[in-house]
Enzyme design. Structure first.
Site, mmCIF file in Angstrom:
data_model
loop_
_atom_site.group_PDB
_atom_site.id
_atom_site.type_symbol
_atom_site.label_atom_id
_atom_site.label_comp_id
_atom_site.label_asym_id
_atom_site.label_seq_id
_atom_site.Cartn_x
_atom_site.Cartn_y
_atom_site.Cartn_z
ATOM 1 N N LYS A 42 -13.486 -40.955 -1.814
ATOM 2 C CA LYS A 42 -13.036 -40.471 -3.376
ATOM 3 C C LYS A 42 -11.591 -39.964 -3.112
ATOM 4 C CE LYS A 42 -15.352 -36.108 -2.946
ATOM 5 N NZ LYS A 42 -16.671 -35.394 -3.261
ATOM 6 N N ARG A 145 -24.809 -30.115 -10.681
ATOM 7 C CA ARG A 145 -23.723 -31.082 -11.365
ATOM 8 C C ARG A 145 -24.269 -32.618 -11.825
ATOM 9 N NH1 ARG A 145 -18.928 -32.615 -7.174
ATOM 10 N NH2 ARG A 145 -20.550 -33.803 -6.119
ATOM 11 N N TYR A 269 14.667 -19.165 -6.221
ATOM 12 C CA TYR A 269 14.073 -18.794 -7.447
ATOM 13 C C TYR A 269 13.694 -17.533 -7.561
ATOM 14 C CZ TYR A 269 14.845 -23.705 -9.163
ATOM 15 O OH TYR A 269 15.546 -24.732 -9.499
ATOM 16 N N MET A 318 10.530 -27.379 -6.424
ATOM 17 C CA MET A 318 9.927 -28.525 -6.543
ATOM 18 C C MET A 318 10.102 -29.640 -5.419
ATOM 19 S SD MET A 318 10.415 -31.425 -9.771
ATOM 20 C CE MET A 318 10.011 -29.747 -11.219
HETATM 21 C C1 LIG Z 1 -17.215 -35.257 -2.099
HETATM 22 C C2 LIG Z 1 -18.613 -35.475 -1.532
HETATM 23 C C3 LIG Z 1 -19.149 -35.473 -0.233
HETATM 24 C C4 LIG Z 1 -18.389 -35.082 0.905
HETATM 25 O O1 LIG Z 1 -17.993 -33.722 0.961
HETATM 26 P P1 LIG Z 1 -17.339 -33.159 2.440
HETATM 27 O O2 LIG Z 1 -17.256 -31.794 1.932
HETATM 28 O O3 LIG Z 1 -15.598 -33.466 2.028
HETATM 29 O O4 LIG Z 1 -17.854 -33.551 3.652
HETATM 30 C C5 LIG Z 1 -20.473 -35.517 -0.160
HETATM 31 N N1 LIG Z 1 -21.149 -35.836 -1.258
HETATM 32 C C6 LIG Z 1 -20.915 -35.964 -2.525
HETATM 33 C C7 LIG Z 1 -21.839 -35.963 -3.610
HETATM 34 C C8 LIG Z 1 -19.668 -35.472 -2.813
HETATM 35 O O5 LIG Z 1 -19.150 -35.427 -4.083
#
Ligand SMILES: *Cc1c(COP(=O)(O)O)cnc(C)c1O
Length: 373
Positions: A42, A145, A269, A318
């Protein structure tokens, strides 16, 4: 007209994120030693590049390659499909009704959170025709969740079993505190195992609970699939395991200017830094517009130039930062700068910036060229 017969020159990038396939291979093999994997890709493979990492994983030998690629959304799933990925694609979270037809069409694997979602998938598979769609059930053992609550699942599992166009292939759950709360996580593993026992472990092909911290630090009697993200990119959420991993991404830039500035001169800045003595100051071509966190300003953060740690001066802007290079008298425009990576852990940067390694890595912006080694 350029007035020249030469091809237009193209300069190399200043800021780049170098990704080492060798280090990725190492980290995957550490994870793979635990069992079958769902590689979590992801958020553009945590900033490492979605398609590039997926294609890298696809060409691993069969006994090393992941079983699933885990993504957050249909947009990411679609990008993987377009890239010609053949590894099964798994959607890590609950789906919106308007996304489900695309999922069914491509036969991606959803994780369903309630009966309504399951019935909708069942109906869509029926209208599309073809074999029952393999789906995983998510159970909420503490994350809050998504998923069925454990009691709910025990009550409703037979209704799920009866949906003719779905095939329940897996049962997943997620850990909220595996890197923060050992007692809670141990109890959560015990609760997951007890639930599997109550449901009957043999009815599921895949049982999965562990993210990186879960895989590295905990054990379940039943899980046979692991969902590591961060550790595959070479960063351990549990510091004790960092030495077994190799950071895969190094964020680099270049010195664009070196000047001697006199005591009393302000830097950046807000002039929060005013030089106490004459100082050799390098300007470096990277800033928060590239994902180098502005929150690092005035924290004592440093960068690496010619093997030496050089402290940040004043606020991160930036596009540029200033660093004290007094200890490198011959520092010059064009010198390479490491912001984080193999020598400065992103975990250190995250801690100084009040963030987490996940947020820093996914915060590297598209302006930064990804370079694969
Ligand atoms: C992001 C995620 C993971 C991976 O988590 P890490 O801590 O990066 O290993 C595993 N399972 C789910 C459901 C996630 O959303």
């Amino acid at each position: 007209m350029t007035g020249s017969t030469h091809a237009a020159p193209v300069s190399p990038p200043r800021a780049s994120a170098e990704v080492s396939y060798e280090n990725l291979r190492h980290n995957y093999s550490v994870a793979r030693a635990h069992g079958e994997l769902m590689a979590v890709l992801k958020a553009g493979a945590y900033g490492h590049g979605l398609e590039a990492i997926a294609c890298f994983l696809e060409q691993l030998p069969a006994d090393q390659a992941p079983t699933f690629l885990g993504v957050a959304s249909v947009i990411e799933a679609r990008r993987l499909a377009k890239a010609g990925v053949s590894t099964r694609i798994y959607l890590l979270g609950p789906t919106c009704p308007f996304e489900r037809e695309e999922i069914v069409y491509h036969r991606w694997t959803p994780s369903v959170s309630n009966l309504e979602e399951a019935r909708d998938f069942d109906r869509l598979v029926q209208s599309h025709g073809g074999d029952p769609l393999p789906v995983h059930i998510t159970v909420d053992t503490g994350m809050g969740r998504g998923g069925f609550l454990p009691e709910q699942l025990i009550e409703q599992i037979s209704e799920l079993d009866e949906l003719p166009h779905l095939s329940i292939e897996g049962l997943g759950s997620h850990l909220p505190s595996a890197d923060e709360d050992e007692d809670f996580t141990k109890a959560q593993f015990a609760r997951y195992d007890a639930l599997i026992e109550a449901l009957g472990p043999d009815r599921f092909r895949y049982l999965h609970l562990s993210n990186s911290a879960g895989l590295l630090g905990y054990h379940s009697r039943y899980t046979n699939l692991y969902r590591p993200g961060l550790m595959c990119y070479g960063i351990s959420p549990l510091p004790a395991h960092q030495s077994s991993l190799r950071p895969a991404l190094t964020l680099k830039s270049r010195v664009s200017l070196v000047r001697s500035l006199p005591a009393g001169h302000g830097i950046s800045y807000g002039r929060q830094t005013v030089l106490q003595k004459d100082t050799l100051v390098a300007t470096v071509g990277i800033g928060y517009g590239d994902g180098y966190p502005r929150e690092l300003s005035m924290t004592g953060a440093s960068v690496l130039i010619r093997g030496k740690r050089c402290p940040l001066l004043g606020r991160v802007t930036m596009d540029q930062i200033m660093v004290d290079v007094s200890q490198i008298p011959d520092c010059t425009s064009g010198d390479e700068v490491e912001l984080f990576g193999e020598n400065i852990l992103v975990s250190e940067i995250a801690q100084l910036a009040g963030g987490i390694p996940w947020s820093i890595l996914t915060g590297i912006t598209p302006r930064v060229t990804r370079v694969y080694l």
